[in-house]
Design a protein around this motif. Structure first.
Motif, PDB file in Angstrom:
ATOM      1  N   LYS A   4      12.243 -37.446 -18.334  1.00  0.00           N
ATOM      2  CA  LYS A   4      10.948 -37.521 -17.175  1.00  0.00           C
ATOM      3  C   LYS A   4      10.442 -36.328 -16.840  1.00  0.00           C
ATOM      4  O   LYS A   4       9.092 -36.124 -16.819  1.00  0.00           O
ATOM      5  CB  LYS A   4      11.667 -38.369 -16.187  1.00  0.00           C
ATOM      6  CG  LYS A   4      11.479 -40.019 -16.238  1.00  0.00           C
ATOM      7  CD  LYS A   4      12.184 -40.423 -14.800  1.00  0.00           C
ATOM      8  CE  LYS A   4      13.872 -40.590 -14.708  1.00  0.00           C
ATOM      9  NZ  LYS A   4      13.855 -41.472 -13.666  1.00  0.00           N
TER      10      LYS A   4
ATOM     11  N   ASP B 202      10.396 -33.432 -18.674  1.00  0.00           N
ATOM     12  CA  ASP B 202       9.683 -32.938 -19.825  1.00  0.00           C
ATOM     13  C   ASP B 202       8.404 -33.499 -19.672  1.00  0.00           C
ATOM     14  O   ASP B 202       7.355 -32.964 -20.138  1.00  0.00           O
ATOM     15  CB  ASP B 202      10.444 -33.263 -20.986  1.00  0.00           C
ATOM     16  CG  ASP B 202      11.637 -32.186 -21.058  1.00  0.00           C
ATOM     17  OD1 ASP B 202      11.840 -31.172 -20.554  1.00  0.00           O
ATOM     18  OD2 ASP B 202      12.540 -32.744 -22.185  1.00  0.00           O
ATOM     19  N   GLY B 203       8.367 -35.000 -19.406  1.00  0.00           N
ATOM     20  CA  GLY B 203       7.018 -35.658 -19.656  1.00  0.00           C
ATOM     21  C   GLY B 203       6.056 -35.233 -18.416  1.00  0.00           C
ATOM     22  O   GLY B 203       4.968 -34.816 -18.701  1.00  0.00           O
ATOM     23  N   TRP B 204       6.580 -34.713 -17.522  1.00  0.00           N
ATOM     24  CA  TRP B 204       5.749 -34.210 -16.263  1.00  0.00           C
ATOM     25  C   TRP B 204       5.180 -32.865 -16.749  1.00  0.00           C
ATOM     26  O   TRP B 204       4.035 -32.503 -16.395  1.00  0.00           O
ATOM     27  CB  TRP B 204       6.736 -34.156 -15.127  1.00  0.00           C
ATOM     28  CG  TRP B 204       5.834 -33.271 -13.873  1.00  0.00           C
ATOM     29  CD1 TRP B 204       6.161 -32.123 -13.370  1.00  0.00           C
ATOM     30  CD2 TRP B 204       4.556 -33.809 -13.303  1.00  0.00           C
ATOM     31  NE1 TRP B 204       5.155 -31.862 -12.502  1.00  0.00           N
ATOM     32  CE2 TRP B 204       4.104 -32.770 -12.430  1.00  0.00           C
ATOM     33  CE3 TRP B 204       3.696 -34.955 -13.489  1.00  0.00           C
ATOM     34  CZ2 TRP B 204       2.975 -33.126 -11.622  1.00  0.00           C
ATOM     35  CZ3 TRP B 204       2.565 -34.822 -12.492  1.00  0.00           C
ATOM     36  CH2 TRP B 204       2.304 -33.900 -11.578  1.00  0.00           C
ATOM     37  N   GLN B 205       6.249 -31.988 -17.134  1.00  0.00           N
ATOM     38  CA  GLN B 205       5.684 -30.723 -17.470  1.00  0.00           C
ATOM     39  C   GLN B 205       4.977 -30.504 -18.796  1.00  0.00           C
ATOM     40  O   GLN B 205       3.965 -29.572 -18.520  1.00  0.00           O
ATOM     41  CB  GLN B 205       7.205 -29.732 -17.774  1.00  0.00           C
ATOM     42  CG  GLN B 205       8.020 -29.469 -16.532  1.00  0.00           C
ATOM     43  CD  GLN B 205       7.325 -28.727 -15.653  1.00  0.00           C
ATOM     44  OE1 GLN B 205       6.645 -27.880 -15.778  1.00  0.00           O
ATOM     45  NE2 GLN B 205       7.805 -29.076 -14.186  1.00  0.00           N
ATOM     46  N   GLU B 206       5.017 -31.304 -19.681  1.00  0.00           N
ATOM     47  CA  GLU B 206       4.149 -31.197 -20.842  1.00  0.00           C
ATOM     48  C   GLU B 206       3.073 -32.027 -20.900  1.00  0.00           C
ATOM     49  O   GLU B 206       2.118 -31.575 -21.461  1.00  0.00           O
ATOM     50  CB  GLU B 206       5.270 -31.666 -22.270  1.00  0.00           C
ATOM     51  CG  GLU B 206       6.468 -30.607 -21.924  1.00  0.00           C
ATOM     52  CD  GLU B 206       7.376 -31.185 -23.417  1.00  0.00           C
ATOM     53  OE1 GLU B 206       6.972 -32.195 -24.070  1.00  0.00           O
ATOM     54  OE2 GLU B 206       8.631 -30.459 -23.354  1.00  0.00           O
ATOM     55  N   GLN B 207       3.095 -33.204 -20.399  1.00  0.00           N
ATOM     56  CA  GLN B 207       1.955 -34.117 -20.646  1.00  0.00           C
ATOM     57  C   GLN B 207       1.427 -34.545 -19.063  1.00  0.00           C
ATOM     58  O   GLN B 207       0.295 -35.191 -19.075  1.00  0.00           O
ATOM     59  CB  GLN B 207       2.285 -35.154 -21.222  1.00  0.00           C
ATOM     60  CG  GLN B 207       2.800 -34.837 -22.699  1.00  0.00           C
ATOM     61  CD  GLN B 207       3.251 -35.868 -23.394  1.00  0.00           C
ATOM     62  OE1 GLN B 207       2.957 -37.078 -22.844  1.00  0.00           O
ATOM     63  NE2 GLN B 207       3.717 -35.753 -24.633  1.00  0.00           N
ATOM     64  N   GLY B 208       1.934 -34.166 -18.088  1.00  0.00           N
ATOM     65  CA  GLY B 208       1.440 -34.518 -16.645  1.00  0.00           C
ATOM     66  C   GLY B 208       1.675 -36.034 -16.441  1.00  0.00           C
ATOM     67  O   GLY B 208       1.244 -36.619 -15.579  1.00  0.00           O
ATOM     68  N   LEU B 209       2.748 -36.592 -17.011  1.00  0.00           N
ATOM     69  CA  LEU B 209       3.145 -38.037 -16.936  1.00  0.00           C
ATOM     70  C   LEU B 209       4.216 -37.865 -15.712  1.00  0.00           C
ATOM     71  O   LEU B 209       5.250 -37.374 -15.773  1.00  0.00           O
ATOM     72  CB  LEU B 209       3.479 -38.802 -18.199  1.00  0.00           C
ATOM     73  CG  LEU B 209       2.510 -38.780 -19.357  1.00  0.00           C
ATOM     74  CD1 LEU B 209       3.332 -39.360 -20.539  1.00  0.00           C
ATOM     75  CD2 LEU B 209       1.383 -39.570 -18.756  1.00  0.00           C
TER      76      LEU B 209
END
Length: 66
Positions: free
Chosen positions: A19, A21-28
């Protein structure tokens, strides 16, 4: 039994890291509406956003319909 060739293994990431990494890399952003780290107003905001974007959850629909 091996599922990958020698040297191609690795460590499985824990869900919180996925979660993050998803926020950091893709804004999810993946948030549980019941996350104890959130205050009540924050949990309510998450619930409202979820309902706006994806409709109410099945359990909440059943309660609303009686």
């Amino acid at each position: 039994m091996r599922w990958h060739p020698r040297g191609y293994g690795g460590q499985r990431r824990d869900p919180e890291q996925v979660k993050r990494d998803g926020w950091q890399e893709q804004g999810l952003l993946a948030i549980s509406a019941d996350d104890p780290r959130l205050t009540w107003p924050e949990r309510e905001l998450v619930r409202e956003l979820g309902e706006k974007l994806y409709e109410p959850r099945m359990a909440e629909r059943e309660v609303a319909n009686g």
